[in-house]
Design a protein around this motif. Structure first.
Motif, PDB file in Angstrom:
ATOM      1  N   LYS A   1       0.835  -1.203   0.000  1.00  0.00           N
ATOM      2  CA  LYS A   1       0.000   0.000   0.000  1.00  0.00           C
ATOM      3  C   LYS A   1       0.871   1.254   0.000  1.00  0.00           C
ATOM      4  O   LYS A   1       0.773   2.126   0.857  1.00  0.00           O
ATOM      5  N   GLN A   2       1.741   1.366  -0.986  1.00  0.00           N
ATOM      6  CA  GLN A   2       2.680   2.481  -1.043  1.00  0.00           C
ATOM      7  C   GLN A   2       2.078   3.724  -1.699  1.00  0.00           C
ATOM      8  O   GLN A   2       2.608   4.820  -1.562  1.00  0.00           O
ATOM      9  N   ASP A   3       0.997   3.538  -2.440  1.00  0.00           N
ATOM     10  CA  ASP A   3       0.427   4.648  -3.191  1.00  0.00           C
ATOM     11  C   ASP A   3      -1.053   4.817  -2.871  1.00  0.00           C
ATOM     12  O   ASP A   3      -1.462   5.804  -2.289  1.00  0.00           O
ATOM     13  N   ILE A   4      -1.851   3.816  -3.255  1.00  0.00           N
ATOM     14  CA  ILE A   4      -3.291   3.859  -2.994  1.00  0.00           C
ATOM     15  C   ILE A   4      -3.699   2.605  -2.242  1.00  0.00           C
ATOM     16  O   ILE A   4      -2.914   1.670  -2.100  1.00  0.00           O
ATOM     17  N   ASP A   5      -4.939   2.589  -1.766  1.00  0.00           N
ATOM     18  CA  ASP A   5      -5.483   1.366  -1.182  1.00  0.00           C
ATOM     19  C   ASP A   5      -6.806   1.051  -1.869  1.00  0.00           C
ATOM     20  O   ASP A   5      -7.268   1.793  -2.744  1.00  0.00           O
TER      21      ASP A   5
ATOM     22  N   GLN B   1      -9.682   3.519  -2.689  1.00  0.00           N
ATOM     23  CA  GLN B   1      -9.453   4.613  -3.640  1.00  0.00           C
ATOM     24  C   GLN B   1      -9.499   4.168  -5.098  1.00  0.00           C
ATOM     25  O   GLN B   1      -9.432   4.998  -6.001  1.00  0.00           O
TER      26      GLN B   1
ATOM     27  N   VAL C   1      -9.796   6.474  -8.617  1.00  0.00           N
ATOM     28  CA  VAL C   1      -8.673   6.538  -9.552  1.00  0.00           C
ATOM     29  C   VAL C   1      -9.108   6.065 -10.938  1.00  0.00           C
ATOM     30  O   VAL C   1      -8.660   6.601 -11.955  1.00  0.00           O
TER      31      VAL C   1
ATOM     32  N   ASP D   1      -6.878   6.634 -14.441  1.00  0.00           N
ATOM     33  CA  ASP D   1      -5.481   6.206 -14.334  1.00  0.00           C
ATOM     34  C   ASP D   1      -5.423   4.707 -14.059  1.00  0.00           C
ATOM     35  O   ASP D   1      -5.130   4.264 -12.946  1.00  0.00           O
TER      36      ASP D   1
ATOM     37  N   ARG E   1      -1.987   3.173 -12.836  1.00  0.00           N
ATOM     38  CA  ARG E   1      -1.718   3.297 -11.399  1.00  0.00           C
ATOM     39  C   ARG E   1      -2.347   2.150 -10.628  1.00  0.00           C
ATOM     40  O   ARG E   1      -1.757   1.601  -9.690  1.00  0.00           O
TER      41      ARG E   1
ATOM     42  N   LYS F   1      -0.340  -1.164 -11.204  1.00  0.00           N
ATOM     43  CA  LYS F   1       0.868  -1.235 -10.375  1.00  0.00           C
ATOM     44  C   LYS F   1       0.516  -1.594  -8.930  1.00  0.00           C
ATOM     45  O   LYS F   1       1.242  -2.363  -8.278  1.00  0.00           O
ATOM     46  N   TYR F   2      -0.581  -1.054  -8.456  1.00  0.00           N
ATOM     47  CA  TYR F   2      -1.046  -1.383  -7.104  1.00  0.00           C
ATOM     48  C   TYR F   2      -1.422  -2.854  -7.000  1.00  0.00           C
ATOM     49  O   TYR F   2      -1.069  -3.541  -6.038  1.00  0.00           O
TER      50      TYR F   2
ATOM     51  N   ARG G   1       1.652  -5.031  -6.903  1.00  0.00           N
ATOM     52  CA  ARG G   1       2.318  -5.026  -5.590  1.00  0.00           C
ATOM     53  C   ARG G   1       1.614  -5.972  -4.622  1.00  0.00           C
ATOM     54  O   ARG G   1       2.267  -6.650  -3.819  1.00  0.00           O
TER      55      ARG G   1
END
Length: 237
Positions: free
Chosen positions: A184-188, A191, A195, A201, A204, A207-208, A211
């Motif tokens: 959870k480095q950017d979004i969870d 969200q 997004v 996007d 994005r 990529k989530y 991860r």
């Protein structure tokens, strides 16, 4: 028992879902009524079905899949690597592509699917959306008539429960306590719909999702007391 499973036989995966349309007002009147009925026990009295619609993506009947990320180990004895790929965009096409992957490369008896809370969410969600999209189920998702021990699914949440069915541990918490880099480095998950529909996007979100897939694989390594994957062992294709 877990350490007897070859890592190369596991397909790790995660999915991202959103409401089937951007807003509640875009639903048909019948679908609005069905959504209100479906969610009446989850909603508090003061929360309308319209206000609750942002959560519609958690139900396969009212949501859709926008990304499936998968990962698998290659050469676990020497020059170990972990390959990640994603199917994203149009739901029907990504489901067809995912089914082809399962049918061609993960269709043997010793092959397993693995996710975090996969048995409760990811696996049934994919199966339901395939049926909705008139796609025949691959053998790994077709559970009709199978006994529990015949179901080729692994679930890192279930493994962590150790039989305690009251216990829930999020992927983010479990990676934290086990020393695994947080996905959870950017979004969870809360969200993702914004997004997708507002920011447009998708990359994005992909990529989530990737991860999260990597984190599930790292959990299996930790459960087996094996060394975690390093950055140079991870290949995104």
């Amino acid at each position: 028992m877990l350490n007897k499973i070859k890592l190369e036989n596991i397909l790790f995966l995660d999915i991202e879902t959103v409401p089937e349309v951007a807003t509640f007002d875009e639903l048909s009147e019948q679908k609005k009524e069905l959504f209100a009925k479906k969610t009446e026990y989850q909603r508090k009295e003061e929360i309308s079905a319209k206000d609750f619609y942002e959560r519609a993506g958690i139900w396969a009947e009212f949501g859709k899949i926008i990304c499936i990320s998968v990962g698998y180990f290659v050469n676990t004895t020497e020059n170990r690597s972990f390959r990640i790929t994603s199917f994203a965009g149009d739901e029907k096409q990504l489901l067809i592509d995912f089914k082809q992957l399962l049918d061609k490369h993960f269709n043997k008896e010793n092959h397993l699917l693995c996710g975090h809370n996969g048995k409760e969410f990811d696996f049934p969600y994919i199966a339901r959306r395939m049926i909705i999209n008139s796609i025949s189920l691959p053998s790994k998702l077709n559970l009709f008539g199978k006994k529990p021990w015949e179901v080729a699914h692994l679930d890192t949440l279930e493994l962590w429960k150790f039989g305690d069915y009251k216990h829930y541990t999020s992927l983010n918490l479990l990676t934290n306590i086990l020393g695994i880099p947080s996905p959870k480095q950017d979004i969870d998950g809360s969200q993702v719909a914004k997004v997708f529909y507002e920011d447009n996007d998708l990359e994005r979100i992909v990529k989530y999702c990737e991860r999260d897939t990597l984190a599930v694989a790292q959990l299996i390594l930790r459960f087996n007391n094996l060394e975690l994957l390093s950055d140079n062992e991870i290949i995104v294709v």
